[in-house]
Write a protein that holds these residues in place. Structure first.
Motif, PDB file in Angstrom:
ATOM      1  N   GLY A  81       0.810  -1.210   0.000  1.00  0.00           N
ATOM      2  CA  GLY A  81       0.000   0.000   0.000  1.00  0.00           C
ATOM      3  C   GLY A  81       0.850   1.269   0.000  1.00  0.00           C
ATOM      4  O   GLY A  81       2.025   1.258   0.373  1.00  0.00           O
ATOM      5  N   GLU A  82       0.239   2.363  -0.423  1.00  0.00           N
ATOM      6  CA  GLU A  82       0.953   3.638  -0.500  1.00  0.00           C
ATOM      7  C   GLU A  82       1.510   4.052   0.856  1.00  0.00           C
ATOM      8  O   GLU A  82       2.598   4.608   0.954  1.00  0.00           O
ATOM      9  CB  GLU A  82       0.010   4.726  -1.041  1.00  0.00           C
ATOM     10  CG  GLU A  82       0.644   6.100  -1.165  1.00  0.00           C
ATOM     11  CD  GLU A  82       1.828   6.114  -2.123  1.00  0.00           C
ATOM     12  OE1 GLU A  82       2.755   6.916  -1.898  1.00  0.00           O
ATOM     13  OE2 GLU A  82       1.830   5.309  -3.085  1.00  0.00           O
ATOM     14  N   ASP A  83       0.744   3.786   1.924  1.00  0.00           N
ATOM     15  CA  ASP A  83       1.224   4.066   3.273  1.00  0.00           C
ATOM     16  C   ASP A  83       1.208   2.776   4.090  1.00  0.00           C
ATOM     17  O   ASP A  83       0.677   2.708   5.197  1.00  0.00           O
ATOM     18  CB  ASP A  83       0.367   5.136   3.951  1.00  0.00           C
ATOM     19  CG  ASP A  83       0.931   5.555   5.317  1.00  0.00           C
ATOM     20  OD1 ASP A  83       2.170   5.619   5.437  1.00  0.00           O
ATOM     21  OD2 ASP A  83       0.143   5.772   6.252  1.00  0.00           O
ATOM     22  N   SER A  84       1.795   1.730   3.518  1.00  0.00           N
ATOM     23  CA  SER A  84       1.837   0.446   4.206  1.00  0.00           C
ATOM     24  C   SER A  84       2.676   0.557   5.474  1.00  0.00           C
ATOM     25  O   SER A  84       3.343   1.575   5.732  1.00  0.00           O
ATOM     26  CB  SER A  84       2.434  -0.621   3.288  1.00  0.00           C
ATOM     27  OG  SER A  84       3.810  -0.361   3.064  1.00  0.00           O
ATOM     28  N   VAL A  85       2.667  -0.488   6.259  1.00  0.00           N
ATOM     29  CA  VAL A  85       3.401  -0.481   7.524  1.00  0.00           C
ATOM     30  C   VAL A  85       4.895  -0.250   7.300  1.00  0.00           C
ATOM     31  O   VAL A  85       5.511   0.605   7.954  1.00  0.00           O
ATOM     32  CB  VAL A  85       3.156  -1.799   8.290  1.00  0.00           C
ATOM     33  CG1 VAL A  85       4.078  -1.892   9.504  1.00  0.00           C
ATOM     34  CG2 VAL A  85       1.698  -1.905   8.717  1.00  0.00           C
ATOM     35  N   VAL A  86       5.497  -0.993   6.380  1.00  0.00           N
ATOM     36  CA  VAL A  86       6.940  -0.828   6.177  1.00  0.00           C
ATOM     37  C   VAL A  86       7.252   0.557   5.606  1.00  0.00           C
ATOM     38  O   VAL A  86       8.255   1.190   5.981  1.00  0.00           O
ATOM     39  CB  VAL A  86       7.524  -1.939   5.278  1.00  0.00           C
ATOM     40  CG1 VAL A  86       7.371  -3.296   5.940  1.00  0.00           C
ATOM     41  CG2 VAL A  86       6.914  -1.940   3.890  1.00  0.00           C
ATOM     42  N   VAL A  87       6.408   1.052   4.724  1.00  0.00           N
ATOM     43  CA  VAL A  87       6.616   2.391   4.160  1.00  0.00           C
ATOM     44  C   VAL A  87       6.503   3.451   5.264  1.00  0.00           C
ATOM     45  O   VAL A  87       7.306   4.386   5.338  1.00  0.00           O
ATOM     46  CB  VAL A  87       5.604   2.661   3.031  1.00  0.00           C
ATOM     47  CG1 VAL A  87       5.664   4.119   2.587  1.00  0.00           C
ATOM     48  CG2 VAL A  87       5.865   1.738   1.846  1.00  0.00           C
TER      49      VAL A  87
END
Length: 614
Positions: free
Chosen positions: A322-328
């Motif tokens: 996702g665009e604001d995933s956890v890793v990001v």
């Protein structure tokens, strides 16, 4: 006379260790002339037994009583391979398998050979680094934190020096919900101390909002636990760490969540529709229910840790793509990579996606896995792991080195076992991985190293809470610890300090290995020793990046050479019962030495030294 082949020596195999696709590998087998061999064949097959090729090794020369057979080959595809030899002669046709000391850790009776990606690169800053692992609640605290939203119930210790809670509640459960208030600002305030230890990588146990003090029961992946501080506090920690040349590694817990979480919400502490609350929850696909809602798959049958379906598209998007995933989210706040909890439970496809996404956001981010065995060929849950042949992990926690060092110093090994462990890991791991290996002596999952070096006590929690090392045990443990740390800092890889080990903390397994750092009560001499070894590594590229070759292993004595860019260091460790006299060189660093001259160094028992050569 025996047929001779040792995959760890260049006289028999070039190059040492792993291969890249298309890279030429040359083998030599030394066969006694008396055998009358006409030719030797090397049979190479995949890990599943599928034959790949048969390499003819032809006679090249005779050396004394031996005829040397040689041949070359290349492998076209990455993968894990095994091989053995067939010796053919008049009336003879027999197979040659491994024997004696030349044995990989989990490879059975054949030699192991890994072919790894050509373009795979481990971040340079992680090679030859020094790790420092912090259990965030127990390291340091500064200022106050807004506890709004802290999952309840919890208790906060009145004093930093109180002991941890270990007693079960009235139902027999240990809740792990006692806190000391260690926080981001406390860690930030101690960064100069960490820098003085030569630390270049700070690894934090989980920091996300969670019920327990260990925080492996994730409640909200994207929100820091209120006890630790705010996202801004974390970002400031990263900025200040980077200013001192320290990278920040976070614990990625993606095999399970907490039952008390935004996603499962069994305790209804979150303003969300969790998978436990409704079968139409947006998180339902994350979990496997046998009978909704009370029977579900959980991590090692702990009902508070429901296992996640790593193939669920919704989970993958939330954590990775996702665009604001956890890793990001965390990388953008300043994190430099992730240590993956129970990496064996993360499918290869998930690991590949994680590595790809992490590198898209931060091209030099590090992905390190928790693996307790030889990570090059481990079988987990019925499948062979492919961390290196697929390039999905940059590094792993090097528990095999820890076990080997403990066995050597506890007199369970005369040195040969430690040598075999080190050389097997060096052979089986890509060189970049070897240099970035997290070489630990202790962690949140093991007894404190000071205790482990003298005491295997395995009593009840009540007994462990009261038990301390005697003065005699402590003297022996400290003597052994100096040797253990010396080995940790001179063997290939990146030494890792579990917070407080450098201060002389002792303790048995969880929770007694998770006590608070003893600020003001540290063992100052031990801390100075860690600093000395850090300076030694900083001055010597051979210790950070060098190859290794043993010249002594046995009789409780170890000797090995670290060599890089034409510079060579000879390392000696004497855990025997007599003085060991070794040749001196240009410079000597060591402990328990006597009669040091320009020509000789005499090491007493439990002594060690580094000798520099041109």
């Amino acid at each position: 006379m025996r047929i001779l082949y040792n995959s760890k020596l260049p006289a028999y195999k070039e190059p040492f260790g792993t291969l890249n696709p298309g890279q030429t590998c040359t083998l030599h087998v030394h066969v006694p002339v008396s055998v009358g061999a006409k030719n030797v064949e090397c049979i190479l097959h995949r890990e599943d037994g599928m034959p790949v090729q048969t390499i003819a090794l032809l006679p090249e020369q005779e050396l004394g009583d031996y005829k040397i057979f040689g041949g070359s080959f290349a492998i076209g595809e990455t993968g894990l391979y095994y091989y053995h030899f067939r010796v053919c002669g008049p009336g003879q046709d027999f197979r040659l398998f491994k024997y004696g000391d030349d044995t990989n850790m989990e490879a059975g009776d054949e030699w192991q050979l890994s072919c790894v990606p050509q373009d795979w690169a481990v971040p340079e800053w992680a090679q030859g680094a020094i790790f420092y692992q912090i259990f965030p609640d127990r390291f340091a605290r500064a200022g106050e934190c807004d506890l709004t939203g802290k999952l309840e119930p919890y208790t906060i210790h009145e004093s930093w020096d109180e002991d941890v809670h270990w007693q079960p509640d009235e139902f027999g459960n240990v809740l792990n919900n006692d806190f000391f208030g260690g926080n981001f600002r406390g860690i930030t305030a101690k960064l100069d101390y960490l820098a003085s230890l030569g630390v270049t990588i700070l690894y934090l146990n989980p920091i996300s909002k969670s019920f327990s003090n260990h925080r492996y029961d994730t409640g909200d992946y994207k929100t820091p636990d209120p006890m630790l501080g705010t996202p801004e506090d974390f970002a400031e920690l990263c900025r200040e760490a980077h200013r001192r040349g320290i990278r920040v590694l976070l614990d990625g817990v993606y095999s399970h969540t907490g039952s008390d979480s935004l996603y499962f919400n069994k305790q209804t502490h979150f303003d969300s529709t969790g998978a436990y609350n409704s079968q139409r929850s947006p998180y339902s696909s994350w979990y496997q229910f046998y009978s909704w809602p009370n029977q579900y798959r959980s991590w090692w049958n702990f009902e508070t840790l429901p296992t996640v379906n790593k193939f669920a598209p919704e989970f993958i998007e939330y954590i990775l793509t996702g665009e604001d995933s956890v890793v990001v989210h965390w990388l953008r706040l300043g994190a430099d990579g992730f240590r993956l909890d129970v990496a064996d439970e993360l499918p290869s496809e998930f690991l590949a996606l994680l590595k790809k996404r992490v590198r898209e956001i931060k091209p030099d981010a590090l992905v390190l896995g928790e693996v307790w065995e030889d990570a090059s060929s481990k079988i987990a849950y019925g499948k062979r792991t492919r961390y290196f042949v697929d390039g999905t992990l940059d590094s792993v926690m090097n528990y095999p080195f820890r076990t080997a060092i403990l066995d050597f110093l506890r007199d369970r090994d005369d040195g040969r076992g430690l040598k075999n462990t080190v050389m097997s890991i060096a052979e089986n791991y890509p060189r970049q991985v070897l240099l970035a290996n997290m070489n630990l002596l202790g962690s949140h999952d093991t007894p404190r190293i000071l205790t482990a070096l003298v005491d295997d006590f395995d009593g009840s929690r009540a007994e462990k809470s009261q038990r301390r090392l005697s003065d005699r045990q402590l003297d022996i443990a400290l003597e052994r610890l100096h040797c253990a740390v010396f080995l940790q800092y001179t063997l290939p890889g990146s030494p890792s300090i579990y917070y407080g080990d450098e201060a002389g903390m002792e303790g048995y397994s969880d929770p007694f290995n998770r006590r608070t750092y003893p600020w003001g009560r540290e063992n100052g001499e031990l801390i100075r020793f860690y600093r000395d070894l850090a300076r030694l590594r900083q001055k010597s590229a051979a210790l950070r990046y060098g190859d290794i070759e043993f010249f002594q292993a046995g009789d409780r004595k170890l000797g090995f050479v670290r060599q890089y860019a034409g510079r060579k260091l000879r390392i000696h460790v004497n855990c025997g019962y007599d003085v060991w006299q070794v040749p001196a060189g240009k410079a000597v660093y060591g402990r328990n030495l006597r009669n040091v001259t320009m020509d000789w160094v005499c090491m007493k028992p439990m002594g060690y030294c580094v000798v520099q050569e041109d």
